[in-house]
Design an enzyme around this catalytic site. Structure first.
Site, mmCIF file in Angstrom:
data_model
loop_
_atom_site.group_PDB
_atom_site.id
_atom_site.type_symbol
_atom_site.label_atom_id
_atom_site.label_comp_id
_atom_site.label_asym_id
_atom_site.label_seq_id
_atom_site.Cartn_x
_atom_site.Cartn_y
_atom_site.Cartn_z
ATOM 1 C CG HIS A 166 39.204 51.462 29.666
ATOM 2 N ND1 HIS A 166 39.387 50.754 30.834
ATOM 3 C CD2 HIS A 166 40.450 51.695 29.183
ATOM 4 C CE1 HIS A 166 40.686 50.578 31.042
ATOM 5 N NE2 HIS A 166 41.340 51.136 30.057
ATOM 6 C CG ASP A 168 37.554 26.121 20.300
ATOM 7 O OD1 ASP A 168 36.757 26.547 19.442
ATOM 8 O OD2 ASP A 168 37.956 24.949 20.324
#
Length: 452
Positions: free
Chosen positions: A162, A379
């Site tokens: 993070h 994808d």
């Protein structure tokens, strides 16, 4: 309940395809990165098989794994700090030590898992839940676990510190990585501005935000709001909020917060004041705005409080959420620009902490929204995912919202105390609009061409 046995096949470090130039060997984080917690966020993609023959699934998995590893190497050269190691709360040593990649397999079909996904089983797919992986990864900031199902379906689960990335940055990373994997010669280029946005402060040299991990047992559950149920909920609120604009996220969040507090009342027998923090993306709210491809932590919480139970009426919460957002957009977003920005930010953090400290009995909830991020368009070269999810293993009283795979619903992951969750799951007002943990196929867009 689905029983899973998982096996790790291999673990390895992946280095950038090109070494980081000497003048980029030290990357200074921004002030917002500096104060962010040093924990890992995760993003998990589940892809159906695109093969007709089970006999070639192992070969297919190996081929996909090689493509992923090669594309990670190339992507690290673009996101060069991710291949480094944290030196302190505000500095990355861009030493090209690399990311960490894990191959694994499970003994079930993907369809068995997605028919009623059990969040308690996500440890089988996350790279960060395996102690040996974390030990061998040697402080890697980017970890990937690639898992095969017996049907040929696969899961790609990655974890990123993070300190360098919020959810929009995670999305930019996976956009670039997936396009490189497909063979694109012109992938999205990240914008790494670090200290050029807001320089870190020397007086906070070793400071990162801490995460208060609840000592009591807590659990995470999934609730899905279909487009029709969201429309019903919005119509209900519209009767009371005639002239204000509000979003589907706001009405769903209002209901979830109201039901979570109702659960707390059931548990302790009385109402306590409560506050909700909702994270907002700063990029488009700054003047001038930042590109969505900028990497780092560019989020800030807006705060709504309820001091009486009547303040949690759905229309009241929606009005307050919209009011606070407008206030932030019109005034407070400006504090992140200019010479006085660092002091203004630290003062705002101090005020927030003082508010919580002086209201110790107040129940605090936190929300983040991934809605409108086109995660289901990702994808890697073998089709779009059936399910994208991020699980919370650390923090209680949280609500995470994301689009369903059909694009018109909202999936909510709610984390509560174990006792409260047992009550929350039976809340009649919640169940009027939300479907608890339905099959992924219930909201699956039939336009996707896939084979299970």
């Amino acid at each position: 309940m689905v029983e899973i046995k998982s096996e790790i096949v291999s673990r390895q470090t992946i280095k950038p395809s090109h070494p980081t130039p000497p003048h980029l060997k030290t990357f200074k984080l921004s002030l917002l990165d500096q104060i962010s917690p040093d924990i890992h966020s995760n993003m998990n993609f589940f892809f159906p098989s695109n093969n007709t023959s089970h006999s070639i699934s192992n070969r297919d998995f190996f081929h996909k794994s090689m493509l992923l590893q090669d594309s990670i190497s190339k992507t690290l050269s673009l996101f060069y700090p991710l291949a480094g190691r944290l030196r302190d709360a505000a500095t990355v040593d861009c030493n090209d030590e690399g990311a960490f990649f894990v191959e694994a397999r499970v003994n079930i079909q993907l369809s068995h898992f997605l028919s009623q996904p059990d969040l308690n089983l996500m440890d089988h797919f996350l790279p960060t839940t395996d102690p040996m992986t974390m030990d061998l990864s040697n402080g890697a900031m980017f970890l990937v676990r690639f898992t095969s199902f017996t049907c040929g379906g696969v899961a790609i689960c990655f974890s990123l510190t993070h300190k360098l990335a919020d959810v929009s940055a995670l999305h930019t990373l996976v956009q670039t990585w997936s396009s490189v994997c497909r063979g694109s010669s012109n992938p999205i280029t990240p914008l790494l501005i670090g200290e050029n946005f807001l320089a870190p402060r020397d007086e906070f040299h070793g400071m990162s935000a801490t995460v208060n991990i609840a000592s009591e047992k807590f659990v995470q559950r999934r609730f899905v709001f279909s487009a029709s149920k969201i429309a019903e909920l919005k119509a209900r609120v519209s009767h009371e909020v005639l002239q204000s604009r509000f979003s589907r996220v706001e009405v769903v969040l209002a209901l979830l917060w109201k039901c979570a507090v109702a659960t707390k009342i059931q548990k302790i027998g009385s109402f306590r004041p409560t506050t909700l923090f909702q994270a907002v993306n700063l990029r488009k709210r700054l003047s001038p705005p930042l590109p969505e491809t900028v990497i780092g932590n560019f989020i800030w919480p807006i705060m709504v409080s309820a001091y009486e139970e009547k303040d949690l009426e759905l229309h009241e919460v929606v009005i307050q959420l919209r009011k606070r957002l407008n206030e932030f957009n019109n005034t407070k977003a400006n504090m992140f620009r200019g010479e006085d920005a660092p002091l203004a930010i630290m003062e705002a953090i101090k005020e927030r902490r003082e508010f919580i400290r002086s209201n110790k009995e107040m129940e605090v909830y936190k929300c983040s929204s991934w809605c409108k991020l086109p995660l289901y368009d990702i994808d890697f070269g073998w089709g779009k995912p059936m399910w994208v999810v991020s699980v919370n293993r650390l923090v209680n009283n949280t609500i995470a919202l994301a689009d369903t795979n059909s694009g018109d619903g909202i999936e909510a992951l709610v984390t509560l105390d174990e006792e409260e969750m047992a009550l929350f799951e039976q809340n009649e007002q919640l169940l009027k609009y939300a479907n608890p943990n339905p099959s992924i196929y219930a909201f699956y867009n039939s336009n996707y061409n896939c084979r299970l």
